[in-house]
Design a protein around this motif. Structure first.
Motif, PDB file in Angstrom:
ATOM      1  N   GLU A 128     -18.244 -42.234  21.150  1.00  0.00           N
ATOM      2  CA  GLU A 128     -17.697 -41.159  20.310  1.00  0.00           C
ATOM      3  C   GLU A 128     -16.954 -40.154  21.192  1.00  0.00           C
ATOM      4  OE1 GLU A 128     -17.486 -40.710  17.083  1.00  0.00           O
ATOM      5  OE2 GLU A 128     -18.719 -42.411  16.533  1.00  0.00           O
ATOM      6  N   GLY A 129     -15.887 -39.585  20.643  1.00  0.00           N
ATOM      7  CA  GLY A 129     -15.132 -38.593  21.390  1.00  0.00           C
ATOM      8  C   GLY A 129     -14.124 -37.909  20.500  1.00  0.00           C
ATOM      9  N   GLY A 130     -13.553 -36.819  21.002  1.00  0.00           N
ATOM     10  CA  GLY A 130     -12.534 -36.106  20.251  1.00  0.00           C
ATOM     11  C   GLY A 130     -12.564 -34.620  20.533  1.00  0.00           C
ATOM     12  N   ASP A 131     -12.069 -33.859  19.568  1.00  0.00           N
ATOM     13  CA  ASP A 131     -12.012 -32.405  19.697  1.00  0.00           C
ATOM     14  C   ASP A 131     -13.103 -31.765  18.838  1.00  0.00           C
ATOM     15  OD1 ASP A 131     -11.076 -32.533  17.050  1.00  0.00           O
ATOM     16  OD2 ASP A 131      -8.990 -32.341  17.650  1.00  0.00           O
ATOM     17  N   ALA A 132     -13.082 -30.452  18.735  1.00  0.00           N
ATOM     18  CA  ALA A 132     -14.111 -29.730  17.984  1.00  0.00           C
ATOM     19  C   ALA A 132     -14.109 -30.112  16.501  1.00  0.00           C
ATOM     20  CB  ALA A 132     -13.929 -28.221  18.140  1.00  0.00           C
ATOM     21  N   ILE A 133     -12.944 -30.284  15.936  1.00  0.00           N
ATOM     22  CA  ILE A 133     -12.859 -30.656  14.522  1.00  0.00           C
ATOM     23  C   ILE A 133     -13.457 -32.045  14.300  1.00  0.00           C
ATOM     24  CG2 ILE A 133     -11.265 -31.196  12.626  1.00  0.00           C
ATOM     25  CD1 ILE A 133      -9.550 -28.847  13.601  1.00  0.00           C
ATOM     26  N   ALA A 134     -13.134 -32.983  15.182  1.00  0.00           N
ATOM     27  CA  ALA A 134     -13.687 -34.336  15.077  1.00  0.00           C
ATOM     28  C   ALA A 134     -15.203 -34.315  15.214  1.00  0.00           C
ATOM     29  CB  ALA A 134     -13.067 -35.244  16.144  1.00  0.00           C
ATOM     30  N   PHE A 135     -15.726 -33.467  16.108  1.00  0.00           N
ATOM     31  CA  PHE A 135     -17.169 -33.366  16.283  1.00  0.00           C
ATOM     32  C   PHE A 135     -17.838 -32.896  14.996  1.00  0.00           C
ATOM     33  CE2 PHE A 135     -21.058 -31.092  17.158  1.00  0.00           C
ATOM     34  CZ  PHE A 135     -21.744 -31.992  17.968  1.00  0.00           C
ATOM     35  N   ILE A 136     -17.335 -31.821  14.418  1.00  0.00           N
ATOM     36  CA  ILE A 136     -17.934 -31.285  13.192  1.00  0.00           C
ATOM     37  C   ILE A 136     -17.849 -32.308  12.058  1.00  0.00           C
ATOM     38  CG2 ILE A 136     -17.766 -29.511  11.402  1.00  0.00           C
ATOM     39  CD1 ILE A 136     -16.716 -27.640  13.654  1.00  0.00           C
ATOM     40  N   MET A 137     -16.698 -32.950  11.927  1.00  0.00           N
ATOM     41  CA  MET A 137     -16.535 -33.948  10.873  1.00  0.00           C
ATOM     42  C   MET A 137     -17.554 -35.074  11.024  1.00  0.00           C
ATOM     43  SD  MET A 137     -12.390 -34.101  10.530  1.00  0.00           S
ATOM     44  CE  MET A 137     -12.445 -35.650   9.659  1.00  0.00           C
ATOM     45  N   LYS A 138     -17.735 -35.561  12.239  1.00  0.00           N
ATOM     46  CA  LYS A 138     -18.678 -36.646  12.487  1.00  0.00           C
ATOM     47  C   LYS A 138     -20.121 -36.171  12.261  1.00  0.00           C
ATOM     48  CE  LYS A 138     -20.243 -40.539  14.315  1.00  0.00           C
ATOM     49  NZ  LYS A 138     -20.196 -41.798  13.640  1.00  0.00           N
ATOM     50  N   LYS A 139     -20.465 -35.033  12.827  1.00  0.00           N
ATOM     51  CA  LYS A 139     -21.834 -34.533  12.744  1.00  0.00           C
ATOM     52  C   LYS A 139     -22.232 -34.185  11.316  1.00  0.00           C
ATOM     53  CE  LYS A 139     -25.666 -33.364  14.692  1.00  0.00           C
ATOM     54  NZ  LYS A 139     -26.636 -34.415  14.639  1.00  0.00           N
ATOM     55  N   GLU A 140     -21.315 -33.604  10.554  1.00  0.00           N
ATOM     56  CA  GLU A 140     -21.607 -33.175   9.181  1.00  0.00           C
ATOM     57  C   GLU A 140     -21.171 -34.192   8.124  1.00  0.00           C
ATOM     58  OE1 GLU A 140     -23.471 -30.607   8.542  1.00  0.00           O
ATOM     59  OE2 GLU A 140     -23.529 -29.905  10.620  1.00  0.00           O
ATOM     60  N   ASN A 141     -20.661 -35.341   8.565  1.00  0.00           N
ATOM     61  CA  ASN A 141     -20.224 -36.411   7.668  1.00  0.00           C
ATOM     62  C   ASN A 141     -19.178 -35.910   6.660  1.00  0.00           C
ATOM     63  OD1 ASN A 141     -20.176 -39.064   6.772  1.00  0.00           O
ATOM     64  ND2 ASN A 141     -21.783 -38.711   5.255  1.00  0.00           N
ATOM     65  N   LEU A 142     -18.116 -35.298   7.186  1.00  0.00           N
ATOM     66  CA  LEU A 142     -17.035 -34.753   6.360  1.00  0.00           C
ATOM     67  C   LEU A 142     -15.751 -35.544   6.570  1.00  0.00           C
ATOM     68  CD1 LEU A 142     -17.522 -30.973   7.258  1.00  0.00           C
ATOM     69  CD2 LEU A 142     -18.279 -32.110   5.162  1.00  0.00           C
ATOM     70  N   ASN A 143     -14.926 -35.637   5.533  1.00  0.00           N
ATOM     71  CA  ASN A 143     -13.584 -36.184   5.727  1.00  0.00           C
ATOM     72  C   ASN A 143     -12.639 -35.007   6.017  1.00  0.00           C
ATOM     73  OD1 ASN A 143     -12.491 -35.110   3.253  1.00  0.00           O
ATOM     74  ND2 ASN A 143     -13.381 -36.838   2.140  1.00  0.00           N
ATOM     75  N   ILE A 144     -11.395 -35.290   6.334  1.00  0.00           N
ATOM     76  CA  ILE A 144     -10.456 -34.231   6.744  1.00  0.00           C
ATOM     77  C   ILE A 144     -10.206 -33.233   5.619  1.00  0.00           C
ATOM     78  CG2 ILE A 144      -8.352 -35.550   6.218  1.00  0.00           C
ATOM     79  CD1 ILE A 144      -8.824 -33.139   9.209  1.00  0.00           C
ATOM     80  N   ASP A 145     -10.130 -33.689   4.396  1.00  0.00           N
ATOM     81  CA  ASP A 145      -9.911 -32.761   3.283  1.00  0.00           C
ATOM     82  C   ASP A 145     -11.093 -31.813   3.105  1.00  0.00           C
ATOM     83  OD1 ASP A 145      -7.359 -33.711   2.583  1.00  0.00           O
ATOM     84  OD2 ASP A 145      -8.242 -35.354   1.447  1.00  0.00           O
ATOM     85  N   GLU A 146     -12.317 -32.322   3.221  1.00  0.00           N
ATOM     86  CA  GLU A 146     -13.507 -31.459   3.120  1.00  0.00           C
ATOM     87  C   GLU A 146     -13.538 -30.459   4.272  1.00  0.00           C
ATOM     88  OE1 GLU A 146     -16.617 -34.606   1.043  1.00  0.00           O
ATOM     89  OE2 GLU A 146     -16.212 -34.755   3.199  1.00  0.00           O
ATOM     90  N   MET A 147     -13.175 -30.934   5.459  1.00  0.00           N
ATOM     91  CA  MET A 147     -13.161 -30.047   6.626  1.00  0.00           C
ATOM     92  C   MET A 147     -12.154 -28.937   6.454  1.00  0.00           C
ATOM     93  SD  MET A 147     -14.607 -29.597   9.497  1.00  0.00           S
ATOM     94  CE  MET A 147     -14.348 -28.572  10.902  1.00  0.00           C
ATOM     95  N   MET A 148     -10.970 -29.253   5.994  1.00  0.00           N
ATOM     96  CA  MET A 148      -9.939 -28.232   5.823  1.00  0.00           C
ATOM     97  C   MET A 148     -10.290 -27.241   4.718  1.00  0.00           C
ATOM     98  SD  MET A 148      -7.825 -28.571   8.204  1.00  0.00           S
ATOM     99  CE  MET A 148      -8.962 -29.326   9.331  1.00  0.00           C
ATOM    100  N   THR A 149     -10.997 -27.705   3.691  1.00  0.00           N
ATOM    101  CA  THR A 149     -11.466 -26.784   2.646  1.00  0.00           C
ATOM    102  C   THR A 149     -12.415 -25.761   3.233  1.00  0.00           C
ATOM    103  OG1 THR A 149     -11.209 -28.482   0.940  1.00  0.00           O
ATOM    104  CG2 THR A 149     -12.689 -26.652   0.449  1.00  0.00           C
ATOM    105  N   ILE A 150     -13.296 -26.212   4.108  1.00  0.00           N
ATOM    106  CA  ILE A 150     -14.232 -25.292   4.775  1.00  0.00           C
ATOM    107  C   ILE A 150     -13.477 -24.296   5.645  1.00  0.00           C
ATOM    108  CG2 ILE A 150     -16.031 -25.164   6.545  1.00  0.00           C
ATOM    109  CD1 ILE A 150     -17.012 -27.912   5.410  1.00  0.00           C
ATOM    110  N   LEU A 151     -12.470 -24.744   6.356  1.00  0.00           N
ATOM    111  CA  LEU A 151     -11.726 -23.893   7.285  1.00  0.00           C
ATOM    112  C   LEU A 151     -10.805 -22.904   6.583  1.00  0.00           C
ATOM    113  CD1 LEU A 151     -10.878 -26.495  10.044  1.00  0.00           C
ATOM    114  CD2 LEU A 151     -12.613 -24.679  10.135  1.00  0.00           C
ATOM    115  N   ASN A 152     -10.401 -23.214   5.366  1.00  0.00           N
ATOM    116  CA  ASN A 152      -9.486 -22.307   4.642  1.00  0.00           C
ATOM    117  C   ASN A 152     -10.166 -21.096   4.179  1.00  0.00           C
ATOM    118  OD1 ASN A 152      -6.874 -23.275   4.772  1.00  0.00           O
ATOM    119  ND2 ASN A 152      -7.338 -24.848   3.279  1.00  0.00           N
TER     120      ASN A 152
END
Length: 89
Positions: A65-89
């Motif tokens: 596993e590897g990536g940036d902070a966004i990839a880490f949170i997505m993997k750890k919290e089982n989120l897709n990119i749309d869910e992640m961006m909703t949280i960040l908005n």
């Protein structure tokens, strides 16, 4: 398919620090640039999970596993990119 603006993603990455994010999940030890700890994505007894603060990336040399902070949170919290961006908005 996500319609997230790449500029928004880069702006978010510029405002967060990967070390702050990951250290809230994983106990990390290291120096001014490189930190290590037990990987949160698989069971291990010896640390193979590395975080490079300067490059703002993580990598596990055990499970790959590897990536940036966004990839880490997505993997750890089982989120897709749309869910992640909703949280960040």
């Amino acid at each position: 398919m996500s319609m997230i603006d790449d500029n928004f993603i880069e702006d978010v990455k510029a405002r967060i620090n990967i070390l702050d994010i990951i250290s809230s999940y994983v106990e990390l030890k290291g120096n001014a640039e490189s930190y290590k700890g037990l990987c949160p994505f698989h069971n291990e007894k010896s640390p193979s999970f590395m975080v490079n603060e300067k490059k703002q990336i993580f990598k596990c040399f055990g499970c790959g596993e590897g990536g940036d902070a966004i990839a880490f949170i997505m993997k750890k919290e089982n989120l897709n990119i749309d869910e992640m961006m909703t949280i960040l908005n």
